[in-house]
Design an enzyme around this catalytic site. Structure first.
Site, short mmCIF file in Angstrom:
data_model
loop_
_atom_site.label_atom_id
_atom_site.label_comp_id
_atom_site.label_asym_id
_atom_site.label_seq_id
_atom_site.Cartn_x
_atom_site.Cartn_y
_atom_site.Cartn_z
N ARG A 256 11.41 -5.86 4.68
CA ARG A 256 11.17 -4.48 4.28
C ARG A 256 12.13 -3.52 4.96
O ARG A 256 12.43 -3.65 6.14
CB ARG A 256 9.73 -4.12 4.65
N ARG B 265 -9.28 1.98 9.22
CA ARG B 265 -8.80 0.62 9.46
C ARG B 265 -9.86 -0.21 10.16
O ARG B 265 -9.61 -1.38 10.45
CB ARG B 265 -7.56 0.71 10.35
N LYS C 238 0.82 -1.22 0.00
CA LYS C 238 0.00 0.00 0.00
C LYS C 238 0.85 1.26 0.00
O LYS C 238 0.60 2.18 -0.76
CB LYS C 238 -0.91 0.07 1.23
N ARG D 196 11.65 -1.57 10.62
CA ARG D 196 10.72 -1.06 11.63
C ARG D 196 10.54 -2.09 12.74
O ARG D 196 10.49 -3.28 12.48
CB ARG D 196 9.35 -0.81 10.98
N ARG E 282 0.11 -8.43 13.53
CA ARG E 282 -0.52 -7.37 12.72
C ARG E 282 -1.46 -7.97 11.68
O ARG E 282 -2.52 -7.42 11.39
CB ARG E 282 0.55 -6.52 12.03
P1 AMP Z 1 1.11 1.19 8.92
O1 AMP Z 1 2.32 1.97 8.62
O2 AMP Z 1 -0.09 1.60 8.12
O3 AMP Z 1 1.35 -0.31 8.85
O4 AMP Z 1 0.72 1.51 10.44
C1 AMP Z 1 1.60 1.20 11.49
C2 AMP Z 1 0.84 1.11 12.79
O5 AMP Z 1 0.23 2.36 13.10
C3 AMP Z 1 -0.31 0.11 12.82
O6 AMP Z 1 0.12 -1.22 13.06
C4 AMP Z 1 -1.16 0.67 13.97
O7 AMP Z 1 -0.56 0.37 15.22
C5 AMP Z 1 -1.01 2.16 13.76
N1 AMP Z 1 -2.11 2.68 12.89
C6 AMP Z 1 -1.97 3.15 11.62
N2 AMP Z 1 -3.15 3.52 11.12
C7 AMP Z 1 -4.07 3.29 12.09
C8 AMP Z 1 -5.49 3.46 12.19
N3 AMP Z 1 -6.21 3.92 11.15
N4 AMP Z 1 -6.10 3.11 13.36
C9 AMP Z 1 -5.39 2.65 14.40
N5 AMP Z 1 -4.06 2.45 14.37
C10 AMP Z 1 -3.39 2.75 13.24
#
Ligand code: AMP
Length: 219
Positions: free
Chosen positions: A129, A90, A15, A162, A173
């Protein structure tokens, strides 16, 4: 009317990579909730400190924090023509809140590309990654290696793994995604907005399908 694209799909499906390319092609700002949190963590803001413990465990950050962060971002002047949302909403609750926010902005969700891939592919991609420290550019040790090991091709900053891309957290996740985020697919399917794209293919092929969905000509 502004254009709001909601990119959905499991963690590791590409994404973020695709969102950066699509944002450049469409001129829409790329709003990544994960990047916004990481920026806040880096700057040690109050919100960043609050979000960090959830993120490191692979849990979702509470809605009260996430929703106001996105609302502020969507109200910024550069989002006047819309935005490309990556990582928000989400959950179906967040999707309902987004619908309400967009009414206030005289808009609505325009496109929902859903990028999918099998779990094995996601685990392999996430655990290899590499993310750039300065701007979050994404590489992969095997599938999209940087020209110089450990260095971002685009801005020369350090590439790192990360904390939440470690294998155990990745598995969690994906589980959180299946339980809490996958119901979004139905939410948008019912509204006739969902278009599924096979993400288990090379980056360029996925981009090309995405651009077709968005009706934008590839440059
Ligand atoms: P991502 O980079 O999109 O994988 O997001 C990393 C982390 O940020 C996720 O695993 C969540 O802990 C938090 N996060 C990102 N977007 C959201 C969201 N819309 N609602 C809640 N937590 C979020």
């Amino acid at each position: 009317m502004p254009t709001y694209i909601v990119l959905i799909g499991p963690p590791g499906v590409g994404k973020g990579t695709q969102a950066k390319i699509i944002a450049e092609n469409t001129g829409l700002p790329h709003i990544s909730s994960g990047d916004l949190f990481r920026e806040n963590i880096k700057n040690q803001t109050e919100m960043g400190m609050l979000a960090q413990s959830f993120i490191n465990k692979g849990e979702l950050v509470p809605d009260s924090v996430t929703i106001s962060m996105i609302q502020n971002r969507l109200n910024a002047p550069d989002c006047a023509n819309g935005a490309l949302l990556d990582g928000f909403p989400r959950t179906p609750t967040q999707a309902k809140v987004l619908d309400e926010m967009l009414v206030q902005l005289n808009g609505k969700v325009t496109y929902v590309p859903y990028i999918s891939a099998p779990s094995d592919t996601l685990i392999e991609r996430l655990s290899g990654r590499l993310t750039c420290r300065a701007q979050g550019h994404i590489f992969h040790g095997k599938y999209n290696p940087p020209k110089v090991a450990g260095v971002c091709d685009l801005d020369g900053s350090e590439l790192f793994l990360r904390d939440d891309d470690k294998v155990e957290t990745v598995r969690h996740r994906i589980q959180v995604y299946t339980n809490q985020t996958a119901p979004l697919i139905e939410y948008y399917r019912q509204r006739d907005l969902l278009v599924e794209i096979n993400g288990a293919r090379p980056i360029e092929e996925v981009t090309s399908d995405l651009l077709k969905v968005l009706g934008t000509k590839q440059e």
